[in-house]
Design a protein around this motif. Structure first.
Motif, short mmCIF file in Angstrom:
data_model
loop_
_atom_site.label_atom_id
_atom_site.label_comp_id
_atom_site.label_asym_id
_atom_site.label_seq_id
_atom_site.Cartn_x
_atom_site.Cartn_y
_atom_site.Cartn_z
N ALA A 218 -11.28 47.06 61.95
CA ALA A 218 -11.48 46.68 63.80
C ALA A 218 -12.91 47.63 64.55
N VAL A 219 -14.16 47.29 64.46
CA VAL A 219 -15.08 47.81 64.95
C VAL A 219 -15.04 47.45 66.73
N GLN A 220 -15.60 48.52 67.54
CA GLN A 220 -16.51 48.34 68.72
C GLN A 220 -17.14 47.90 68.44
N LEU A 221 -17.66 47.23 69.62
CA LEU A 221 -19.41 46.63 69.82
C LEU A 221 -19.42 46.82 71.19
N GLU A 222 -20.80 47.51 71.26
CA GLU A 222 -20.96 47.74 72.61
C GLU A 222 -22.87 46.94 72.83
N ALA A 223 -22.35 45.79 73.46
CA ALA A 223 -24.00 45.03 74.27
C ALA A 223 -24.23 45.14 75.68
N SER A 224 -25.64 45.75 75.64
CA SER A 224 -26.69 45.30 77.11
C SER A 224 -26.91 44.45 76.94
N GLY A 225 -27.90 44.34 78.81
CA GLY A 225 -28.96 42.95 78.92
C GLY A 225 -28.73 43.10 80.24
N ILE B 181 -27.25 38.95 75.53
CA ILE B 181 -27.48 40.10 75.25
C ILE B 181 -28.86 40.40 74.98
N GLY B 182 -29.06 42.18 75.14
CA GLY B 182 -30.59 42.65 75.08
C GLY B 182 -30.27 43.57 73.46
N ALA B 183 -28.91 43.39 73.22
CA ALA B 183 -28.71 44.42 71.71
C ALA B 183 -27.66 45.31 72.12
N MET B 184 -27.23 45.20 70.72
CA MET B 184 -26.03 45.57 70.40
C MET B 184 -25.95 46.60 69.65
N ASN B 185 -24.68 47.85 69.49
CA ASN B 185 -24.12 48.83 68.52
C ASN B 185 -22.90 49.07 68.20
N VAL B 186 -22.95 48.90 67.29
CA VAL B 186 -21.19 48.86 66.44
C VAL B 186 -20.85 50.10 65.97
N TYR B 187 -19.37 50.80 66.88
CA TYR B 187 -18.88 52.13 66.30
C TYR B 187 -17.62 51.70 65.22
N HIS B 188 -17.03 52.55 64.40
CA HIS B 188 -16.46 52.13 63.40
C HIS B 188 -14.93 53.22 63.50
N SER B 189 -15.32 53.93 64.37
CA SER B 189 -13.79 54.84 64.45
C SER B 189 -12.99 53.83 65.03
N ASN B 190 -12.10 54.53 64.83
CA ASN B 190 -10.48 53.93 65.91
C ASN B 190 -10.35 54.76 67.31
N SER B 191 -11.20 55.14 67.41
CA SER B 191 -11.07 56.70 68.56
C SER B 191 -12.32 55.79 69.89
N THR B 192 -11.46 55.66 70.99
CA THR B 192 -12.96 55.28 72.29
C THR B 192 -13.35 56.42 72.72
#
Length: 243
Positions: free
Chosen positions: A46-53, A84-95
């Protein structure tokens, strides 16, 4: 029920001052995510997705949830990748301690439904990947579990991945008029920032979070929402991700 993009559940923050601020999901002021529910157990996929644009100075940063299905691919909601212009993925369950970002090098929208696949620039091997059910149809009885990151009821900050039990309450449509499972909260409900998060039935991901029945359910733990069924684009998911 409302099925408009205005009710889509991505958490979006408007950024001023000429820079994109990579704010953690817990810092976004756009609403709540899993309302009620409980802290989820450790879930590696269960990953976190962060996009910018957008364009300076009116750009944005948005956060969604995704499910990693192999070392290279993540499934999420289509509206999480639109524009979106870019996206990063984070694999921690912590925000609050998300760890190292893994960059995305391409995204792809499904031929049907509010479904998308996100490709990692570098492979990221996990001990387990999201268990998928690519054959499930909408049900009018039974229960499932939803998961997601972000703010909680009444803008309470979340420190990680939360989950809630929901009732399966029939067929509906997602943000792109695709086939969807309607759910109603039992112990909690989804809201802004939960987009792309999983609906698990019998331990398998059958659908991803698309829209809510209202634009902002506030602290209503019995609010309804619509999850895009993976089965409507099952062949595309298998062929694109190499499953």
């Amino acid at each position: 029920m409302k099925h408009t993009l205005a009710a889509a559940l991505a958490a979006v923050a408007v950024v001023a001052g000429g820079v994109f601020v990579a704010a953690p999901a817990s810092a976004l002021p756009a609403g709540t995510e899993v309302v009620g529910g409980e802290k989820a157990p450790s879930t590696t996929w269960a990953v976190q997705l962060e996009a910018s644009g957008g364009t300076i100075p009116s750009g944005y940063v948005s956060n969604c949830t995704g499910e990693q299905i192999n070392a290279s691919w993540i499934v999420t909601a289509r509206h999480c990748i639109d524009g979106i212009g870019a996206m990063n993925v984070y694999h921690s369950n912590s925000t609050t301690n998300r760890g190292t970002a893994v960059a995305v090098d391409r995204v792809s929208a499904a031929p049907a439904g509010d479904i998308a696949l996100v490709h990692l620039r570098s492979t990221y091997t996990l001990s387990t990947y999201a268990p998928l059910d690519l054959t499930a149809a909408a049900k009018s009885s039974g229960t499932g579990v939803i998961q997601g990151y972000g703010l909680r009821a009444n803008a309470q900050q979340s420190d990680g991945l939360y989950q809630a039990t929901v009732s399966l309450t029939g067929a509906t449509r997602d943000a792109y008029s695709g086939k969807a499972q309607h759910v109603t909260g039992v112990t909690g409900a989804s809201n802004h920032g939960d987009s792309g998060g999983p609906l698990l039935v019998n331990g398998k991901v059958v659908a991803v979070c698309s829209t809510g029945d209202s634009a902002d359910p506030g602290a209503n733990t019995t609010a309804g929402s619509n999850y895009a069924l993976l089965s409507q684009s099952s062949s595309w998911i298998r062929s694109t991700a190499g499953l």
